[in-house]
Write a protein that holds these residues in place. Structure first.
Motif, PDB file in Angstrom:
ATOM      1  N   ARG A 578       0.626  -1.212  -0.324  1.00  0.00           N
ATOM      2  CA  ARG A 578      -0.053   0.029   0.074  1.00  0.00           C
ATOM      3  C   ARG A 578       0.823   1.385   0.019  1.00  0.00           C
ATOM      4  NH1 ARG A 578      -4.975   0.800   1.130  1.00  0.00           N
ATOM      5  NH2 ARG A 578      -5.476  -1.289   1.860  1.00  0.00           N
ATOM      6  N   ASP A 579       0.685   2.219  -0.830  1.00  0.00           N
ATOM      7  CA  ASP A 579       1.320   3.493  -1.198  1.00  0.00           C
ATOM      8  C   ASP A 579       2.894   3.290  -1.648  1.00  0.00           C
ATOM      9  OD1 ASP A 579      -1.133   4.772  -0.013  1.00  0.00           O
ATOM     10  OD2 ASP A 579      -0.256   4.532   2.118  1.00  0.00           O
ATOM     11  N   ARG A 580       3.091   1.959  -1.973  1.00  0.00           N
ATOM     12  CA  ARG A 580       4.494   1.906  -2.437  1.00  0.00           C
ATOM     13  C   ARG A 580       4.297   1.386  -3.732  1.00  0.00           C
ATOM     14  NH1 ARG A 580       8.314  -1.626   1.545  1.00  0.00           N
ATOM     15  NH2 ARG A 580       9.570  -0.835   0.134  1.00  0.00           N
ATOM     16  N   TRP A 581       3.357   1.644  -4.535  1.00  0.00           N
ATOM     17  CA  TRP A 581       3.417   1.087  -5.957  1.00  0.00           C
ATOM     18  C   TRP A 581       2.830   2.401  -6.829  1.00  0.00           C
ATOM     19  CZ3 TRP A 581      -1.461   0.973  -8.346  1.00  0.00           C
ATOM     20  CH2 TRP A 581      -2.597   0.979  -7.553  1.00  0.00           C
ATOM     21  N   ARG A 582       3.235   2.295  -8.189  1.00  0.00           N
ATOM     22  CA  ARG A 582       2.663   3.502  -8.955  1.00  0.00           C
ATOM     23  C   ARG A 582       2.566   2.704 -10.559  1.00  0.00           C
ATOM     24  NH1 ARG A 582       8.152   2.969  -8.289  1.00  0.00           N
ATOM     25  NH2 ARG A 582       9.502   3.383  -9.804  1.00  0.00           N
ATOM     26  N   VAL A 583       1.921   3.475 -11.512  1.00  0.00           N
ATOM     27  CA  VAL A 583       1.402   2.725 -12.568  1.00  0.00           C
ATOM     28  C   VAL A 583       2.097   3.694 -13.534  1.00  0.00           C
ATOM     29  CG1 VAL A 583      -0.395   2.137 -14.156  1.00  0.00           C
ATOM     30  CG2 VAL A 583      -0.502   1.679 -11.686  1.00  0.00           C
ATOM     31  N   ALA A 584       2.795   2.920 -14.820  1.00  0.00           N
ATOM     32  CA  ALA A 584       3.223   3.659 -15.940  1.00  0.00           C
ATOM     33  C   ALA A 584       2.338   2.859 -16.960  1.00  0.00           C
ATOM     34  CB  ALA A 584       4.693   3.385 -16.103  1.00  0.00           C
ATOM     35  N   GLU A 585       1.680   3.575 -18.115  1.00  0.00           N
ATOM     36  CA  GLU A 585       0.929   3.158 -18.817  1.00  0.00           C
ATOM     37  C   GLU A 585       1.583   3.305 -20.311  1.00  0.00           C
ATOM     38  OE1 GLU A 585      -3.658   2.259 -19.659  1.00  0.00           O
ATOM     39  OE2 GLU A 585      -3.029   3.576 -18.214  1.00  0.00           O
ATOM     40  N   LEU A 586       1.473   2.087 -20.873  1.00  0.00           N
ATOM     41  CA  LEU A 586       1.909   1.999 -22.461  1.00  0.00           C
ATOM     42  C   LEU A 586       0.807   2.314 -23.117  1.00  0.00           C
ATOM     43  CD1 LEU A 586       4.391  -0.990 -22.000  1.00  0.00           C
ATOM     44  CD2 LEU A 586       5.098   1.513 -22.103  1.00  0.00           C
ATOM     45  N   THR A 587       0.926   3.059 -24.333  1.00  0.00           N
ATOM     46  CA  THR A 587       0.103   3.444 -25.189  1.00  0.00           C
ATOM     47  C   THR A 587      -0.115   3.078 -26.655  1.00  0.00           C
ATOM     48  OG1 THR A 587       0.837   5.511 -25.521  1.00  0.00           O
ATOM     49  CG2 THR A 587      -0.891   5.375 -23.630  1.00  0.00           C
ATOM     50  N   VAL A 588       1.174   2.406 -27.060  1.00  0.00           N
ATOM     51  CA  VAL A 588       1.536   2.211 -28.433  1.00  0.00           C
ATOM     52  C   VAL A 588       1.677   0.715 -28.615  1.00  0.00           C
ATOM     53  CG1 VAL A 588       2.890   2.713 -30.378  1.00  0.00           C
ATOM     54  CG2 VAL A 588       2.614   4.623 -28.539  1.00  0.00           C
ATOM     55  N   ASN A 589       0.882   0.220 -29.671  1.00  0.00           N
ATOM     56  CA  ASN A 589       0.953  -1.116 -29.941  1.00  0.00           C
ATOM     57  C   ASN A 589       1.955  -1.316 -31.207  1.00  0.00           C
ATOM     58  OD1 ASN A 589       0.366  -3.597 -30.966  1.00  0.00           O
ATOM     59  ND2 ASN A 589      -1.654  -3.830 -30.603  1.00  0.00           N
ATOM     60  N   VAL A 611     -12.639  -1.474 -22.971  1.00  0.00           N
ATOM     61  CA  VAL A 611     -11.383  -1.410 -22.955  1.00  0.00           C
ATOM     62  C   VAL A 611     -10.754  -0.416 -24.141  1.00  0.00           C
ATOM     63  CG1 VAL A 611     -10.856  -3.263 -24.490  1.00  0.00           C
ATOM     64  CG2 VAL A 611      -9.091  -2.581 -23.117  1.00  0.00           C
ATOM     65  N   ALA A 612      -9.700   0.414 -23.581  1.00  0.00           N
ATOM     66  CA  ALA A 612      -9.283   1.527 -24.706  1.00  0.00           C
ATOM     67  C   ALA A 612      -8.033   0.630 -25.321  1.00  0.00           C
ATOM     68  CB  ALA A 612      -8.990   2.684 -24.057  1.00  0.00           C
ATOM     69  N   PRO A 613      -8.277  -0.013 -26.451  1.00  0.00           N
ATOM     70  CA  PRO A 613      -7.036  -0.501 -27.003  1.00  0.00           C
ATOM     71  C   PRO A 613      -5.838   0.500 -27.136  1.00  0.00           C
ATOM     72  CG  PRO A 613      -8.774  -0.311 -28.673  1.00  0.00           C
ATOM     73  CD  PRO A 613      -9.324  -0.265 -27.500  1.00  0.00           C
ATOM     74  N   PRO A 614      -4.548  -0.106 -27.300  1.00  0.00           N
ATOM     75  CA  PRO A 614      -3.574   0.694 -27.343  1.00  0.00           C
ATOM     76  C   PRO A 614      -3.601   1.293 -28.852  1.00  0.00           C
ATOM     77  CG  PRO A 614      -2.648  -1.303 -27.296  1.00  0.00           C
ATOM     78  CD  PRO A 614      -4.001  -1.339 -26.792  1.00  0.00           C
ATOM     79  N   GLN A 615      -2.860   2.124 -29.410  1.00  0.00           N
ATOM     80  CA  GLN A 615      -2.765   2.626 -30.759  1.00  0.00           C
ATOM     81  C   GLN A 615      -1.713   1.840 -31.567  1.00  0.00           C
ATOM     82  OE1 GLN A 615      -4.985   5.130 -31.937  1.00  0.00           O
ATOM     83  NE2 GLN A 615      -3.997   4.754 -33.998  1.00  0.00           N
ATOM     84  N   ALA A 616      -2.339   1.346 -32.490  1.00  0.00           N
ATOM     85  CA  ALA A 616      -1.336   0.484 -33.291  1.00  0.00           C
ATOM     86  C   ALA A 616      -0.476   1.524 -34.241  1.00  0.00           C
ATOM     87  CB  ALA A 616      -2.085  -0.428 -34.082  1.00  0.00           C
ATOM     88  N   VAL A 617       1.012   0.986 -34.516  1.00  0.00           N
ATOM     89  CA  VAL A 617       1.661   2.000 -35.243  1.00  0.00           C
ATOM     90  C   VAL A 617       1.296   1.745 -36.862  1.00  0.00           C
ATOM     91  CG1 VAL A 617       3.246   2.447 -33.389  1.00  0.00           C
ATOM     92  CG2 VAL A 617       3.696   0.273 -35.178  1.00  0.00           C
ATOM     93  N   ARG A 618       0.898   0.309 -36.999  1.00  0.00           N
ATOM     94  CA  ARG A 618       0.740  -0.082 -38.225  1.00  0.00           C
ATOM     95  C   ARG A 618      -0.959  -0.145 -38.736  1.00  0.00           C
ATOM     96  NH1 ARG A 618       3.122  -5.453 -39.136  1.00  0.00           N
ATOM     97  NH2 ARG A 618       2.752  -5.464 -36.693  1.00  0.00           N
ATOM     98  N   GLU A 619      -1.209  -0.124 -39.798  1.00  0.00           N
ATOM     99  CA  GLU A 619      -2.589  -0.437 -40.144  1.00  0.00           C
ATOM    100  C   GLU A 619      -2.783  -1.999 -40.334  1.00  0.00           C
ATOM    101  OE1 GLU A 619      -6.789  -0.303 -41.020  1.00  0.00           O
ATOM    102  OE2 GLU A 619      -5.185   0.987 -40.123  1.00  0.00           O
ATOM    103  N   GLY A 620      -1.631  -2.452 -41.050  1.00  0.00           N
ATOM    104  CA  GLY A 620      -1.600  -3.868 -41.537  1.00  0.00           C
ATOM    105  C   GLY A 620      -1.815  -4.110 -42.921  1.00  0.00           C
ATOM    106  N   ASP A 621      -1.233  -5.095 -43.330  1.00  0.00           N
ATOM    107  CA  ASP A 621      -1.139  -5.509 -44.982  1.00  0.00           C
ATOM    108  C   ASP A 621      -2.435  -6.538 -45.346  1.00  0.00           C
ATOM    109  OD1 ASP A 621       0.956  -3.929 -45.306  1.00  0.00           O
ATOM    110  OD2 ASP A 621       2.239  -5.278 -45.029  1.00  0.00           O
ATOM    111  N   TRP A 622      -2.879  -7.257 -44.187  1.00  0.00           N
ATOM    112  CA  TRP A 622      -3.899  -8.097 -44.678  1.00  0.00           C
ATOM    113  C   TRP A 622      -5.007  -7.779 -43.564  1.00  0.00           C
ATOM    114  CZ3 TRP A 622       1.465  -9.524 -44.200  1.00  0.00           C
ATOM    115  CH2 TRP A 622       1.988  -9.910 -45.478  1.00  0.00           C
TER     116      TRP A 622
END
Length: 760
Positions: A578-589, A611-622
């Protein structure tokens, strides 16, 4: 930039990289010769002489291991700084024979700008260059201009590259995770270099690089806080053996070997729990009420007889009085020591009373110390006395204790009174010889913590501790002198580490080797992957391993599939930090293309999970596609799926060298695995196809993934939607859903691909 100019730049970098490898070879040869000479030289036949030899052996051996581990992609970057300064970045630091620095370790403060500099805040960086190598050959360059105004025309003309990050993301997977030291992004690097104190939670959706970041953070902390962490090592806990095999080469490639990798089922020495637990039993065994139950069960083995017990020694009667036993029990419990340790106090008090009675029966003085010692020895030798004392306070061992507790409805009922309901006790019941499950491991650890070491082991440890105390002080003093003579071994070893080497009998026993088999070992840092699956009881167990609470916890609450897992980080971590943890959030897929993430997120939304999915850096080819299976598929689903995988490969030559995964429900795994293996037997493709259930696929990634019968995955468990979300987000390129039953909501919009379906 034209091809000639690009070739000239590659040639120039090749010359420098060759110089680095030449220096690496020189240092390695010099170190190997020193080690060989040391081992050939006579040993000075004194404790100090042996200690000196072992110390230098440890130094040279450690250095050789590190130099070998960083051989691949030794140098991967260059910083061009204002004022014409160049700084090369790589896996380790290297200097020439005149102590001019040739290569900066990626973890050093001087390398931070390679990851953190941006055009908006260049931090003195004019150009950042990524250097791609294969073996010792430079194969490509990629430049990022951060301050073009500071470059002259000739320098601007030398800019080259197609994007190091995108090249890494689209490269074929090999079945093993590779380090990402060359392509760490700014938000990732900030987490890697975050302060060591407390619990850092790295929350991120699929493909955000959570696992790689956690491993690089472990390597960074070992480099930056070596004195504090390296002596006790780092524990990395992953969800499955498959996952650990996938990541096991990352830390060695970064030059770090003092790490223990374990699954939850292998955290208790001597136990390898691989049997699956039912969701209901797993949730109950992970509940913190189990700690109360185990404690009550241990105290239940500290008994007071209901009536006096008469004993006879050589014709003389003595009585074991309930009042005396109760008083002895109270005194033993007041020590606060584990059951087996506190038993010493209990036995002493009981035997003192019996010795007094025996002395009076024989009309002897109760104050004669010599005669009293003889009486106590006689009492200890009596089979009847030992039996009755043991029945009051039995010495215990954790494994047999828990096995008998869970196999005995009577003992369970007594321990669970006021803690569990009857139906819950029935969930816990198991045969005494049943194999252990992962959910049992925290119960074993809880029992071991309350019981303490076995009596024989405790005596042996006390004797060894007394013998080793003086040697330890001498070894520490000598180790400090050795490090002064050797220039501190480049910061790789501390005096404590060398002293540990002496105590362990030489350099062959590493920190990881010793920590792996010692339940009471405390680590300098803990990494927990897929932490959303960790039960409260397992968190309690892990917290014992790291009293400092220095942890890197990575996970995604949207991927929780275990019935005992967490729905919030506060729920998981507050009980012990308790009171000894913190969150770092990653937002890029960085892994999963946007075209694949969309239907995966839709599956969760359809079941009410936002859920808010992370932002993908690629659209994808398929686009992701759905393949309906013929009606006769039930007869041989493995062959049908194998045919689809083969069709996928022939459909796209670009994936010809990639890795494929076939992901299925837990219940469908056995038949499908055997069927796919049979259908692909003898084909070259078989070596690149893995068949996994939704548990073992966690944390992994593949070029192409075939998810089989998603409706089965969805309905198989209370958290089936989370399981399906995990399965759908494993591919870096292509997702194919093979089905016979109707597709779940969220997947019904997938493009049909009947051409990939096997022939009826």
């Amino acid at each position: 930039m034209n091809h000639a100019d690009a070739g000239s730049e590659i040639a120039a970098e090749q010359s420098y990289v060759t110089r680095l490898y030449d220096q690496l070879d020189t240092i390695r040869a010099r170190t190997a010769k020193s080690l060989d000479d040391l081992r050939r030289s006579p040993i000075v036949p004194t404790p100090a002489g042996r200690a000196e030899r072992d110390a230098f052996d440890a130094l040279h051996s450690e250095r050789l291991r590190q130099l070998s581990a960083v051989e691949d992609r030794l140098c991967f970057g260059r910083l061009d700084l204002a004022g014409g300064i160049r700084r090369y970045i790589g896996r380790t630091g290297l200097s020439d024979d005149t102590q001019v620095q040739l290569l900066v370790d990626w973890r050093a403060p001087a390398a931070a700008a390679f990851y953190q500099a941006t055009p908006a805040a260049p931090d003195g960086v004019v150009r950042r260059r990524h250097i791609a190598t294969r073996g010792r050959e430079v194969t490509g360059l990629d430049d990022e201009l951060l301050d073009a105004a500071s470059m002259d025309a000739a320098e601007l003309a030398s800019v080259t590259g197609d994007g190091a990050l995108m090249s890494a993301l689209t490269a074929h997977r090999t079945g093993r995770m590779r380090d990402i030291a060359a392509t760490l992004q700014a938000e990732q690097d900030a987490i890697v270099r975050a302060p060591v104190a407390g619990v850092l939670v790295v929350q991120g959706g699929p493909g955000t690089g959570k696992t790689a970041i956690a491993l690089h953070r472990a390597a960074f902390l070992l480099y930056t806080h070596r004195d504090r962490i390296a002596r006790s090592g780092v524990l990395v806990v992953g969800p499955s053996p498959v996952f650990l095999r996938y990541i096991e080469q990352v830390l060695p490639s970064l030059g770090e070997t003092g790490v223990v990798l374990a699954t939850p089922g292998r955290l208790f020495p001597g136990v390898e729990a691989t049997v699956a637990e039912t969701p209901a039993a797993a949730a109950l065994k992970g509940d913190l009420r189990m700690a109360r139950l185990i404690r009550a069960a241990v105290r239940d083995r500290q008994r007071v007889p209901s009536a006096p017990i008469r004993l006879v020694l050589d014709g003389d009667p003595v009585t074991l009085h309930p009042r005396v036993v109760a008083e002895a029990r109270g005194r033993a419990r007041q020590t606060g020591r584990p059951h087996n340790d506190a038993r010493v106090t209990f036995v002493k008090h009981v035997l003192d009373d019996l010795a007094t009675q025996l002395a009076r029966a024989r009309r002897m003085s109760v104050d004669d110390d010599d005669r009293r010692s003889e009486l106590l020895a006689e009492l200890r030798d009596s089979v009847d006395v030992r039996r009755e004392v043991n029945l009051c306070w039995m010495p215990l061992a954790a494994r047999s204790f828990v096995a008998r507790l869970l196999a005995s409805p009577g003992r369970l009922a007594a321990a669970a009174d006021g803690v569990l309901e009857r139906r819950e006790r029935e969930l816990l019941h198991r045969a005494a010889d049943a194999p252990w499950t992962s959910a049992d491991v925290p119960l074993l650890d809880e029992a071991a913590e309350l019981i303490g070491v076995d009596i024989d082991e405790s005596t042996a440890r006390a004797t060894e501790a007394a013998r080793a105390s003086a040697e330890r002080r001498e070894a520490l003093a000598y180790a400090r002198g050795v490090l002064e003579m050797t220039g501190d071994a480049g910061g790789m070893l501390t005096a404590d580490m060398l002293a540990d080497r002496f105590a362990a009998g030489g350099p062959s026993i590493s920190v990881a080797d010793r920590a792996r088999d010692d339940r009471t070992w405390t680590f300098g840092h803990l990494v927990v992957d897929e932490a959303q699956e960790v039960s409260p009881m397992l968190w309690r167990m892990l917290a014992r391993r790291v009293p400092s609470r220095s942890m890197t916890v990575v996970g995604d609450l949207a991927q929780t599939s275990s019935a005992a897992g967490a729905s919030s980080w506060a729920e998981a971590l507050d009980p012990f930090a308790r009171d000894r943890w913190r969150v770092a959030e990653l937002t890029v897929n960085y892994r999963t293309p946007a075209r694949i993430m969309a239907p995966a997120a839709a599956v969760l939304a359809a079941t009410g999970i936002t859920v808010a999915p992370p932002q993908a850096v690629r659209e994808g080819d398929w686009p992701p596609v759905a393949v309906p299976l013929p009606a006769a598929v039930d007869a041989d689903p493995g062959a049908a799926v194998a045919a689809t995988v083969a069709a996928l490969r022939s459909d796209d030559a670009a994936l010809g060298g990639g890795r494929f995964a076939v992901v299925t429900s837990r219940c469908g795994f056995g038949a499908l695995s055997a069927g796919v293996a049979k259908a692909l037997d003898g084909e070259e493709l078989a070596e690149r196809v893995s068949v996994l259930d939704v548990d073992d696929v966690k944390g992994l990634e593949f070029d192409a993934v075939v998810v089989v019968e998603p409706a089965d995955v969805l309905t198989e468990s209370p958290r089936g939607a989370n399981d399906l979300y995990v399965a759908l987000t494993r591919p870096t390129q292509r997702l194919t859903v093979v089905h016979h039953r109707a597709l779940p909501t969220g997947l019904h919009t997938l493009e049909p691909a009947p051409e990939l379906a096997p022939a009826p």
